[in-house]
Design a protein around this motif. Structure first.
Motif, PDB file in Angstrom:
ATOM      1  N   MET A 174       0.861  -1.186   0.000  1.00 34.83           N
ATOM      2  CA  MET A 174       0.000   0.000   0.000  1.00 34.83           C
ATOM      3  C   MET A 174       0.891   1.228   0.000  1.00 34.83           C
ATOM      4  SD  MET A 174      -3.096   1.735   0.726  1.00 34.83           S
ATOM      5  CE  MET A 174      -3.851   0.335   0.086  1.00 34.83           C
ATOM      6  N   ASP A 175       0.610   2.117  -0.902  1.00 38.96           N
ATOM      7  CA  ASP A 175       1.366   3.355  -1.028  1.00 38.96           C
ATOM      8  C   ASP A 175       1.112   4.246   0.191  1.00 38.96           C
ATOM      9  OD1 ASP A 175       2.831   5.482  -2.060  1.00 38.96           O
ATOM     10  OD2 ASP A 175       1.175   6.198  -3.288  1.00 38.96           O
ATOM     11  N   LYS A 176       2.181   4.696   0.818  1.00 38.97           N
ATOM     12  CA  LYS A 176       2.080   5.541   2.029  1.00 38.97           C
ATOM     13  C   LYS A 176       1.301   6.821   1.754  1.00 38.97           C
ATOM     14  CE  LYS A 176       3.408   7.096   6.136  1.00 38.97           C
ATOM     15  NZ  LYS A 176       2.256   7.412   6.932  1.00 38.97           N
ATOM     16  N   LYS A 177       1.498   7.419   0.587  1.00 45.59           N
ATOM     17  CA  LYS A 177       0.779   8.654   0.247  1.00 45.59           C
ATOM     18  C   LYS A 177      -0.720   8.407   0.160  1.00 45.59           C
ATOM     19  CE  LYS A 177       4.592  10.729  -2.258  1.00 45.59           C
ATOM     20  NZ  LYS A 177       5.085  11.190  -3.550  1.00 45.59           N
ATOM     21  N   LEU A 178      -1.101   7.270  -0.424  1.00 44.29           N
ATOM     22  CA  LEU A 178      -2.525   6.936  -0.530  1.00 44.29           C
ATOM     23  C   LEU A 178      -3.114   6.698   0.855  1.00 44.29           C
ATOM     24  CD1 LEU A 178      -5.031   6.298  -2.226  1.00 44.29           C
ATOM     25  CD2 LEU A 178      -4.183   3.955  -2.443  1.00 44.29           C
ATOM     26  N   LEU A 179      -2.390   5.977   1.693  1.00 41.12           N
ATOM     27  CA  LEU A 179      -2.863   5.707   3.052  1.00 41.12           C
ATOM     28  C   LEU A 179      -3.050   6.998   3.842  1.00 41.12           C
ATOM     29  CD1 LEU A 179      -3.656   3.564   5.085  1.00 41.12           C
ATOM     30  CD2 LEU A 179      -1.268   3.353   5.715  1.00 41.12           C
ATOM     31  N   ASP A 180      -2.196   7.974   3.604  1.00 42.40           N
ATOM     32  CA  ASP A 180      -2.289   9.256   4.309  1.00 42.40           C
ATOM     33  C   ASP A 180      -3.559  10.029   3.957  1.00 42.40           C
ATOM     34  OD1 ASP A 180       0.057   8.815   5.650  1.00 42.40           O
ATOM     35  OD2 ASP A 180       1.275  10.040   4.302  1.00 42.40           O
ATOM     36  N   TYR A 182      -3.358   0.143   8.216  1.00 42.53           N
ATOM     37  CA  TYR A 182      -3.120  -0.830   7.156  1.00 42.53           C
ATOM     38  C   TYR A 182      -2.672  -2.151   7.757  1.00 42.53           C
ATOM     39  CZ  TYR A 182      -0.813  -2.963   3.096  1.00 42.53           C
ATOM     40  OH  TYR A 182      -0.417  -3.811   2.100  1.00 42.53           O
ATOM     41  N   LYS A 218      -1.172  -5.355   6.547  1.00 46.88           N
ATOM     42  CA  LYS A 218      -0.534  -5.918   5.360  1.00 46.88           C
ATOM     43  C   LYS A 218      -0.860  -7.399   5.189  1.00 46.88           C
ATOM     44  CE  LYS A 218       3.944  -6.321   3.108  1.00 46.88           C
ATOM     45  NZ  LYS A 218       5.372  -6.013   3.198  1.00 46.88           N
ATOM     46  N   GLN A 247      -4.458  -7.709   4.121  1.00 49.18           N
ATOM     47  CA  GLN A 247      -4.791  -6.806   3.017  1.00 49.18           C
ATOM     48  C   GLN A 247      -6.117  -6.088   3.295  1.00 49.18           C
ATOM     49  OE1 GLN A 247      -2.923  -5.949  -0.063  1.00 49.18           O
ATOM     50  NE2 GLN A 247      -1.580  -6.427   1.641  1.00 49.18           N
ATOM     51  N   GLY A 269      -4.816  -4.536  -5.026  1.00 51.08           N
ATOM     52  CA  GLY A 269      -4.119  -3.296  -4.716  1.00 51.08           C
ATOM     53  C   GLY A 269      -5.007  -2.072  -4.599  1.00 51.08           C
TER      54      GLY A 269
END
Length: 63
Positions: free
Chosen positions: A1-7, A20, A22, A25, A41
């Protein structure tokens, strides 16, 4: 998972931040005790697709 998306993602119900998981998922909302799946994803942020956390899972997140 992209950190920017999670933010930038938030719970669609209460707007709180998500955790998240992992291994499973999933994106977890502690406030609502819900886990939103990540399929291929892509986070599925629909209430109908979320699963309710078990008592044990919810308690483990509080520690």
């Amino acid at each position: 998972m992209d950190k920017k998306l999670l933010d930038i993602l938030a719970c669609p119900l209460c707007k709180s931040s998500l955790i998240y998981d992992k291994d499973k998922q999933e994106l977890i909302c502690k406030a609502d005790n819900l886990a939103f799946p990540i399929r291929d994803g892509i986070p599925v942020m629909l209430e109908d697709d979320a699963r309710e956390l078990s008592f044990e899972e919810a308690e483990a997140l509080r520690k």
